[in-house]
Design a protein around this motif. Structure first.
Motif, mmCIF file in Angstrom:
data_model
loop_
_atom_site.group_PDB
_atom_site.id
_atom_site.type_symbol
_atom_site.label_atom_id
_atom_site.label_comp_id
_atom_site.label_asym_id
_atom_site.label_seq_id
_atom_site.Cartn_x
_atom_site.Cartn_y
_atom_site.Cartn_z
ATOM 1 N N ASN A 55 0.835 -1.196 0.000
ATOM 2 C CA ASN A 55 0.000 0.000 0.000
ATOM 3 C C ASN A 55 0.869 1.246 0.000
ATOM 4 O O ASN A 55 1.973 1.257 0.560
ATOM 5 C CB ASN A 55 -0.986 0.010 1.175
ATOM 6 C CG ASN A 55 -0.324 0.150 2.518
ATOM 7 O OD1 ASN A 55 0.003 1.250 2.952
ATOM 8 N ND2 ASN A 55 -0.117 -0.976 3.206
ATOM 9 N N TRP A 56 0.387 2.291 -0.661
ATOM 10 C CA TRP A 56 1.083 3.574 -0.666
ATOM 11 C C TRP A 56 0.070 4.708 -0.826
ATOM 12 O O TRP A 56 -1.058 4.488 -1.250
ATOM 13 C CB TRP A 56 2.149 3.647 -1.752
ATOM 14 C CG TRP A 56 1.747 3.362 -3.179
ATOM 15 C CD1 TRP A 56 2.027 2.236 -3.899
ATOM 16 C CD2 TRP A 56 1.041 4.233 -4.089
ATOM 17 N NE1 TRP A 56 1.534 2.339 -5.181
ATOM 18 C CE2 TRP A 56 0.924 3.562 -5.332
ATOM 19 C CE3 TRP A 56 0.489 5.507 -3.978
ATOM 20 C CZ2 TRP A 56 0.283 4.121 -6.439
ATOM 21 C CZ3 TRP A 56 -0.161 6.072 -5.080
ATOM 22 C CH2 TRP A 56 -0.250 5.377 -6.285
ATOM 23 N N THR A 66 -10.202 -0.341 8.680
ATOM 24 C CA THR A 66 -9.173 -0.110 7.675
ATOM 25 C C THR A 66 -8.864 1.377 7.617
ATOM 26 O O THR A 66 -9.418 2.109 6.810
ATOM 27 C CB THR A 66 -9.651 -0.614 6.294
ATOM 28 O OG1 THR A 66 -10.103 -1.954 6.434
ATOM 29 C CG2 THR A 66 -8.540 -0.564 5.273
ATOM 30 N N ASN A 115 -1.184 6.081 6.614
ATOM 31 C CA ASN A 115 -0.277 5.112 5.994
ATOM 32 C C ASN A 115 0.699 4.579 7.032
ATOM 33 O O ASN A 115 1.350 5.350 7.684
ATOM 34 C CB ASN A 115 0.483 5.781 4.850
ATOM 35 C CG ASN A 115 1.263 4.787 4.012
ATOM 36 O OD1 ASN A 115 1.161 3.584 4.189
ATOM 37 N ND2 ASN A 115 2.060 5.299 3.105
ATOM 38 N N VAL A 155 -5.512 2.435 4.774
ATOM 39 C CA VAL A 155 -5.700 2.379 3.331
ATOM 40 C C VAL A 155 -6.906 3.231 2.966
ATOM 41 O O VAL A 155 -7.477 3.907 3.809
ATOM 42 C CB VAL A 155 -5.910 0.930 2.852
ATOM 43 C CG1 VAL A 155 -4.661 0.112 3.062
ATOM 44 C CG2 VAL A 155 -7.084 0.292 3.552
ATOM 45 N N TRP A 157 -4.017 6.703 -3.759
ATOM 46 C CA TRP A 157 -3.571 5.626 -2.897
ATOM 47 C C TRP A 157 -3.714 4.289 -3.605
ATOM 48 O O TRP A 157 -4.483 4.149 -4.565
ATOM 49 C CB TRP A 157 -4.348 5.601 -1.578
ATOM 50 C CG TRP A 157 -5.858 5.553 -1.726
ATOM 51 C CD1 TRP A 157 -6.720 6.607 -1.714
ATOM 52 C CD2 TRP A 157 -6.673 4.382 -1.912
ATOM 53 N NE1 TRP A 157 -8.016 6.181 -1.886
ATOM 54 C CE2 TRP A 157 -8.018 4.822 -2.002
ATOM 55 C CE3 TRP A 157 -6.400 3.021 -2.003
ATOM 56 C CZ2 TRP A 157 -9.085 3.935 -2.197
ATOM 57 C CZ3 TRP A 157 -7.459 2.137 -2.190
ATOM 58 C CH2 TRP A 157 -8.781 2.605 -2.275
ATOM 59 N N ILE A 174 -3.762 -0.097 -2.712
ATOM 60 C CA ILE A 174 -3.673 -1.239 -1.806
ATOM 61 C C ILE A 174 -3.788 -2.510 -2.633
ATOM 62 O O ILE A 174 -4.639 -2.612 -3.524
ATOM 63 C CB ILE A 174 -4.772 -1.198 -0.717
ATOM 64 C CG1 ILE A 174 -4.712 -2.468 0.143
ATOM 65 C CG2 ILE A 174 -6.149 -1.008 -1.300
ATOM 66 C CD1 ILE A 174 -5.644 -2.455 1.339
ATOM 67 N N GLU A 175 -2.900 -3.449 -2.360
ATOM 68 C CA GLU A 175 -2.938 -4.749 -3.039
ATOM 69 C C GLU A 175 -2.753 -5.854 -2.013
ATOM 70 O O GLU A 175 -1.868 -5.792 -1.157
ATOM 71 C CB GLU A 175 -1.846 -4.857 -4.098
ATOM 72 C CG GLU A 175 -1.859 -6.202 -4.812
ATOM 73 C CD GLU A 175 -0.804 -6.329 -5.890
ATOM 74 O OE1 GLU A 175 -0.992 -7.149 -6.810
ATOM 75 O OE2 GLU A 175 0.209 -5.601 -5.817
ATOM 76 N N LYS A 176 -3.591 -6.860 -2.117
ATOM 77 C CA LYS A 176 -3.474 -8.044 -1.273
ATOM 78 C C LYS A 176 -3.207 -9.236 -2.169
ATOM 79 O O LYS A 176 -3.967 -9.500 -3.107
ATOM 80 C CB LYS A 176 -4.756 -8.274 -0.473
ATOM 81 C CG LYS A 176 -4.730 -9.572 0.346
ATOM 82 C CD LYS A 176 -6.059 -9.871 1.002
ATOM 83 C CE LYS A 176 -6.011 -11.228 1.699
ATOM 84 N NZ LYS A 176 -7.289 -11.565 2.357
#
Length: 277
Positions: free
Chosen positions: A3-4, A269, A277, A272, A21, A23-25
């Motif tokens: 995530n950034w 959450t 961050n 994200v 932004w 987010i990756e899972k």
């Protein structure tokens, strides 16, 4: 979990967009499968691969679809479905920005809603796709930010500004630093005029927006501390509650759990979707 968060560099874009932004899972990530998204007065454009599904739940209502979508301001906590691998690239708009965008088939006062969107139609660019942008975001956040800046600089050039949006923008700068009852006088207008303009632009009242901002600040404070280090009476005083029971009632109303349960489970959450961050 990748995530950034990146802020726009274009001054024009910064007027309407707070941040980008991602987010990756992946399949190996050991994270919450059904985290909760805290109330937010901002709208988010969620850029996703065209075949990727999404699901937001609020009470007994499911908001589900595939691909890119709008996540509009919401007063209540959404439960997300993060049980499968996914990637989202988000554009967090400033409070009230949707009013100036005049989105087709999307009233600017939409609240607690999720709506599918065709990205290329929205941005008037037949070459842009969610798949391309999420891949770029995965590999190079800075290049992705610059690409989004270019896309949105063109799109935002047609935004409208009127007396209501200008007054609302000024009031937002004061909302968290002075009593609401004093803001109208500070800006040289009646409180009634201010309230009407704010609600017209944002779709929420000043009080509702202030409560969401306070909630975010509280959750950030709790998120950064171990449960054993939290003094709930001190938290209540710091964030302007009359006492600890008042804090407990308010948080339970907004996020559905007591402060102690939140601190223990950390299911919201807030790191994200344009948050901490």
């Amino acid at each position: 979990m990748l995530n950034w968060i990146e802020s726009p560099k274009s001054p024009k874009v910064c007027q309407y967009i707070e941040c980008y932004w991602l987010i990756e899972k992946d399949a190996q990530s050991d994270s919450y499968q059904h985290p909760k998204l805290n109330p937010d007065p901002c709208a988010h454009l969620i850029i996703s691969p065209e075949n990727q599904s999404y699901l937001y739940q609020i009470d007994a209502i499911d908001h589900k679809g595939i691909g890119c979508h709008w996540l509009f301001p919401h007063q209540y906590t959404f439960q997300l479905d993060h049980s499968e691998p996914f990637i989202h690239l988000g554009v967090k708009f400033r409070v009230g920005a949707i009013y100036s965008l005049e989105l087709e088939n999307c009233p600017h006062t939409m609240i607690d809603a999720v709506k599918d969107v065709c990205l290329s139609t929205l941005l008037n660019d037949i070459g842009v796709s969610g798949d391309e942008l999420t891949q770029l975001g995965r590999s190079d956040p800075s290049l992705c930010r610059d690409k989004l800046d270019r896309l949105f600089s063109i799109w935002l050039s047609n935004c409208k500004e009127d007396q209501h949006s200008k007054l609302t923008r000024k009031s937002l700068l004061l909302l968290d630093i002075m009593p609401i009852s004093d803001i109208g006088n500070k800006l040289g207008c009646s409180q009634r005029t201010l309230e009407r303009s704010f609600t017209r632009v944002v779709g929420l009242t000043l009080k509702q927006c202030q409560s969401m901002n306070k909630l975010e600040a509280i959750l950030e404070y709790l998120y950064q501390r171990e449960t054993i280090d939290i003094d709930w009476a001190e938290v209540a005083i710091q964030f302007g509650f009359s006492d600890q029971p008042h804090l407990i009632r308010q948080l339970k109303k907004q996020i559905g759990v007591t402060p102690q349960n939140y601190a223990k489970n950390r299911g919201l959450t807030i790191d994200v979707y344009g948050g901490v961050n």
